[in-house]
Motif scaffolding. Sequence first.
Motif, mmCIF file in Angstrom:
data_model
loop_
_atom_site.group_PDB
_atom_site.id
_atom_site.type_symbol
_atom_site.label_atom_id
_atom_site.label_comp_id
_atom_site.label_asym_id
_atom_site.label_seq_id
_atom_site.Cartn_x
_atom_site.Cartn_y
_atom_site.Cartn_z
ATOM 1 N N MET A 1 0.735 -1.253 -0.010
ATOM 2 C CA MET A 1 -0.045 0.014 0.116
ATOM 3 C C MET A 1 0.749 1.175 0.132
ATOM 4 O O MET A 1 0.450 2.427 -0.546
ATOM 5 C CB MET A 1 -0.947 0.017 0.954
ATOM 6 C CG MET A 1 -2.023 0.799 1.150
ATOM 7 S SD MET A 1 -3.339 0.561 -0.370
ATOM 8 C CE MET A 1 -4.351 1.905 -0.324
ATOM 9 N N ILE A 2 1.985 1.383 0.474
ATOM 10 C CA ILE A 2 2.944 2.469 0.542
ATOM 11 C C ILE A 2 3.041 2.691 -0.706
ATOM 12 O O ILE A 2 3.342 3.823 -1.233
ATOM 13 C CB ILE A 2 4.149 2.038 1.280
ATOM 14 C CG1 ILE A 2 3.947 1.701 2.806
ATOM 15 C CG2 ILE A 2 5.316 3.037 1.205
ATOM 16 C CD1 ILE A 2 4.121 2.647 3.632
ATOM 17 N N LEU A 6 2.677 6.412 -2.639
ATOM 18 C CA LEU A 6 3.744 7.114 -3.282
ATOM 19 C C LEU A 6 3.424 7.536 -4.851
ATOM 20 O O LEU A 6 3.880 8.578 -5.056
ATOM 21 C CB LEU A 6 5.087 6.167 -3.180
ATOM 22 C CG LEU A 6 5.849 6.378 -1.850
ATOM 23 C CD1 LEU A 6 7.066 5.306 -2.116
ATOM 24 C CD2 LEU A 6 6.380 7.595 -1.891
ATOM 25 N N LEU A 7 2.836 6.447 -5.226
ATOM 26 C CA LEU A 7 2.431 6.623 -6.741
ATOM 27 C C LEU A 7 1.464 7.791 -6.692
ATOM 28 O O LEU A 7 1.515 8.816 -7.615
ATOM 29 C CB LEU A 7 1.813 5.573 -7.217
ATOM 30 C CG LEU A 7 1.058 5.569 -8.610
ATOM 31 C CD1 LEU A 7 2.335 5.924 -9.672
ATOM 32 C CD2 LEU A 7 0.259 4.084 -9.063
ATOM 33 N N LEU A 8 0.491 7.793 -5.693
ATOM 34 C CA LEU A 8 -0.809 8.844 -5.896
ATOM 35 C C LEU A 8 0.031 10.244 -5.374
ATOM 36 O O LEU A 8 -0.258 11.110 -6.128
ATOM 37 C CB LEU A 8 -1.704 8.628 -4.741
ATOM 38 C CG LEU A 8 -2.856 9.505 -4.652
ATOM 39 C CD1 LEU A 8 -3.539 9.749 -5.954
ATOM 40 C CD2 LEU A 8 -3.721 9.090 -3.344
ATOM 41 N N LEU A 30 -7.464 3.763 -7.163
ATOM 42 C CA LEU A 30 -6.935 3.259 -5.597
ATOM 43 C C LEU A 30 -8.297 3.040 -4.749
ATOM 44 O O LEU A 30 -8.367 2.225 -3.917
ATOM 45 C CB LEU A 30 -5.904 4.256 -4.921
ATOM 46 C CG LEU A 30 -4.642 4.204 -5.680
ATOM 47 C CD1 LEU A 30 -3.776 5.006 -4.945
ATOM 48 C CD2 LEU A 30 -3.900 2.788 -5.488
ATOM 49 N N LEU A 31 -9.233 3.986 -5.103
ATOM 50 C CA LEU A 31 -10.431 3.959 -4.208
ATOM 51 C C LEU A 31 -11.157 2.795 -4.634
ATOM 52 O O LEU A 31 -11.821 2.015 -3.709
ATOM 53 C CB LEU A 31 -11.279 5.294 -4.518
ATOM 54 C CG LEU A 31 -10.773 6.353 -4.055
ATOM 55 C CD1 LEU A 31 -11.490 7.709 -4.540
ATOM 56 C CD2 LEU A 31 -11.161 6.572 -2.415
ATOM 57 N N ARG A 32 -11.207 2.372 -5.942
ATOM 58 C CA ARG A 32 -11.784 1.082 -6.385
ATOM 59 C C ARG A 32 -11.198 -0.023 -5.949
ATOM 60 O O ARG A 32 -12.007 -1.117 -5.910
ATOM 61 C CB ARG A 32 -11.873 0.999 -8.094
ATOM 62 C CG ARG A 32 -13.150 2.142 -8.470
ATOM 63 C CD ARG A 32 -14.163 1.498 -8.114
ATOM 64 N NE ARG A 32 -15.396 2.388 -8.500
ATOM 65 C CZ ARG A 32 -16.471 2.561 -8.240
ATOM 66 N NH1 ARG A 32 -17.112 1.209 -7.420
ATOM 67 N NH2 ARG A 32 -17.489 3.424 -8.537
ATOM 68 N N GLY A 35 -8.960 1.360 -1.151
ATOM 69 C CA GLY A 35 -8.051 2.053 -0.395
ATOM 70 C C GLY A 35 -8.811 3.010 0.470
ATOM 71 O O GLY A 35 -10.118 3.285 0.373
ATOM 72 N N ASP A 36 -8.206 3.351 1.491
ATOM 73 C CA ASP A 36 -8.866 4.339 2.521
ATOM 74 C C ASP A 36 -9.035 5.801 2.097
ATOM 75 O O ASP A 36 -8.057 6.302 1.671
ATOM 76 C CB ASP A 36 -7.887 4.307 3.912
ATOM 77 C CG ASP A 36 -8.708 5.337 4.927
ATOM 78 O OD1 ASP A 36 -9.623 5.537 4.973
ATOM 79 O OD2 ASP A 36 -7.794 5.761 5.544
#
Length: 143
Positions: A1-2, A6-8, A30-32, A35-36
């Motif tokens: 997830m890190i 970092l990508l975001l 990431l939401l799909r 992700g938090d």
Amino acid sequence: MILSYLLLFSSAFLAATILPFYSEVILFALLRDGGDPVMLVIVATLGNTLGAVVNWLLGRYLLHFQDRRWFYFKPAQIERAQRWFQRYGFWTLLLAWTPVVGDALTLIAGIMRVRLWLFLLLVGTGKALRYISVVYLTAWSPI
């Protein structure tokens, strides 16, 4: 997830600078993927706001390079953003999330020597609201 964070962060940072980049697509993905939403909004907002600081610094210190071929902003963009800024004041920085004009506004804020704390407050608020809207739209999306 890190790595996802970092990508975001990187895409949000680049999207706010003079490079053409879109962080909303990565945020959406990431939401799909589950992700938090709160953490993703924080990471995207932080990256995008810090990227806007690059434009502020360009306006503050590097405007004398505007006649160079590599300089991103066209004189017409700078003039339009300056007119907006002079007409509506520092509140226009709430619109720093908008494509093209927003980047120019952050540059103009540097030229106009807007205090960094005020710049961060207004730009960060506008950018956070944009990412929050992406979260809500993603929640309603049938995809």
